[in-house]
Design a protein around this motif. Structure first.
Motif, mmCIF file in Angstrom:
data_model
loop_
_atom_site.group_PDB
_atom_site.id
_atom_site.type_symbol
_atom_site.label_atom_id
_atom_site.label_comp_id
_atom_site.label_asym_id
_atom_site.label_seq_id
_atom_site.Cartn_x
_atom_site.Cartn_y
_atom_site.Cartn_z
ATOM 1 N N VAL A 64 0.839 -1.202 0.000
ATOM 2 C CA VAL A 64 0.000 0.000 0.000
ATOM 3 C C VAL A 64 0.871 1.248 0.000
ATOM 4 O O VAL A 64 2.022 1.238 0.459
ATOM 5 N N THR A 66 1.097 4.697 1.731
ATOM 6 C CA THR A 66 0.614 5.324 2.961
ATOM 7 C C THR A 66 1.104 6.769 3.033
ATOM 8 O O THR A 66 2.259 7.053 2.679
ATOM 9 N N CYS A 67 0.239 7.674 3.474
ATOM 10 C CA CYS A 67 0.640 9.075 3.623
ATOM 11 C C CYS A 67 -0.323 9.775 4.577
ATOM 12 O O CYS A 67 -1.410 9.272 4.865
ATOM 13 N N ARG A 68 0.094 10.955 5.040
ATOM 14 C CA ARG A 68 -0.768 11.776 5.890
ATOM 15 C C ARG A 68 -0.903 13.158 5.274
ATOM 16 O O ARG A 68 0.101 13.787 4.908
ATOM 17 N N LYS A 97 -8.259 3.402 2.268
ATOM 18 C CA LYS A 97 -8.605 3.413 3.682
ATOM 19 C C LYS A 97 -8.245 4.792 4.242
ATOM 20 O O LYS A 97 -7.191 5.335 3.928
ATOM 21 N N ASP A 99 -8.752 7.590 7.940
ATOM 22 C CA ASP A 99 -9.155 7.651 9.342
ATOM 23 C C ASP A 99 -10.078 8.829 9.654
ATOM 24 O O ASP A 99 -10.469 9.015 10.807
ATOM 25 N N ASN A 133 -11.401 3.790 8.916
ATOM 26 C CA ASN A 133 -10.221 2.919 8.968
ATOM 27 C C ASN A 133 -10.499 1.529 8.410
ATOM 28 O O ASN A 133 -9.863 0.546 8.814
ATOM 29 N N TRP A 135 -11.202 -0.773 4.671
ATOM 30 C CA TRP A 135 -10.985 -0.722 3.223
ATOM 31 C C TRP A 135 -12.311 -0.544 2.492
ATOM 32 O O TRP A 135 -13.307 -1.202 2.825
ATOM 33 N N GLN A 162 -5.191 10.386 7.626
ATOM 34 C CA GLN A 162 -4.209 9.377 7.259
ATOM 35 C C GLN A 162 -4.827 8.486 6.195
ATOM 36 O O GLN A 162 -5.983 8.061 6.326
ATOM 37 N N PHE A 163 -4.053 8.209 5.135
ATOM 38 C CA PHE A 163 -4.571 7.430 4.014
ATOM 39 C C PHE A 163 -3.698 6.218 3.751
ATOM 40 O O PHE A 163 -2.472 6.275 3.882
ATOM 41 N N GLU A 164 -4.355 5.141 3.355
ATOM 42 C CA GLU A 164 -3.668 3.976 2.799
ATOM 43 C C GLU A 164 -4.332 3.674 1.460
ATOM 44 O O GLU A 164 -5.547 3.440 1.399
ATOM 45 N N ASP A 166 -4.456 1.226 -1.648
ATOM 46 C CA ASP A 166 -4.098 -0.125 -2.082
ATOM 47 C C ASP A 166 -3.936 -0.215 -3.596
ATOM 48 O O ASP A 166 -3.024 -0.879 -4.088
#
Length: 199
Positions: A64, A66-68, A97, A99, A133, A135, A162-164, A166
């Motif tokens: 994945v 991931t970043c903020r 995903k 938050d 949080n 998927w 916050q992101f994920e 995929d």
């Protein structure tokens, strides 16, 4: 009278258009052909997607990205070459995903010229993102076929989340059968309509 019939036909036309749009948006993409895809399966490989300064701690790991987001205009921009023939039967799938709830945008363009490198507000699809949080796969109908070809993509998220990510992929759906008339009889079957639940 004539005015009532005209109004009824206009109302029915709008209804049928919305139903057709919904059918395409909820078509079973498993029967489609993936024409472009970014899966972030190689550690450290952003596959051409470049985060701007308002996306911090960006990393690709465990399949994945991931970043903020820490600013008002966090952007992931595809810098690699893209040459995608646009079609009205294409769906963009984003498996994401987050938050916090918010509104994300997918931008596209058939040119890299202009003030914003070809991007413009009228060439975008907005969608709500659930901040639970979990998927979710967001299926978008860009309606970009009038562009002819798509050469640029940009994915804008939103601040303080916050992101994920995929995957992002473009799926070409099977061309539906030609509709001879606007009479649909659902007592004997689905009459060519397709449905599925978004996740």
């Amino acid at each position: 009278g004539e005015g009532f019939r005209s109004c009824s036909w206009r109302t029915m036309s709008v209804f049928l258009f919305l139903m057709l749009w919904l059918a395409l948006a909820t078509a079973d993409v498993r029967g489609g052909n993936v024409v472009a895809e970014w899966r972030f399966n190689r550690p450290g490989d952003f596959e051409g997607w470049q985060p701007n300064a308002q996306l911090t701690n960006a990393i690709v790991t465990n399949g994945v990205l991931t970043c903020r987001a820490v600013g008002s205009d966090p952007i992931l921009e595809l810098n690699s070459v893209l040459d995608l023939q646009a079609s009205p039967w294409q769906v963009v799938e984003i498996r994401l995903k987050a938050d916090h709830d918010g509104m994300a945008e997918l931008f596209w363009s058939n040119t890299s010229s202009g003030r914003f490198g070809g991007f413009a507000q009228e060439k975008t699809t907005r969608f709500n993102v659930a901040g639970d949080n979990q998927w979710h796969t967001y299926r978008l109908l860009p309606g970009w076929h009038l562009e002819g070809r798509i050469v640029r993509l940009r994915f804008d998220v939103y601040d303080a989340a916050q992101f994920e990510l995929d995957s992002i992929r473009v799926v070409q759906l099977p061309t539906p059968a030609t509709v001879v008339g606007a009479d649909f009889d659902f007592t004997t079957g689905v009459a060519g309509w397709q449905w599925f639940d978004s996740t």
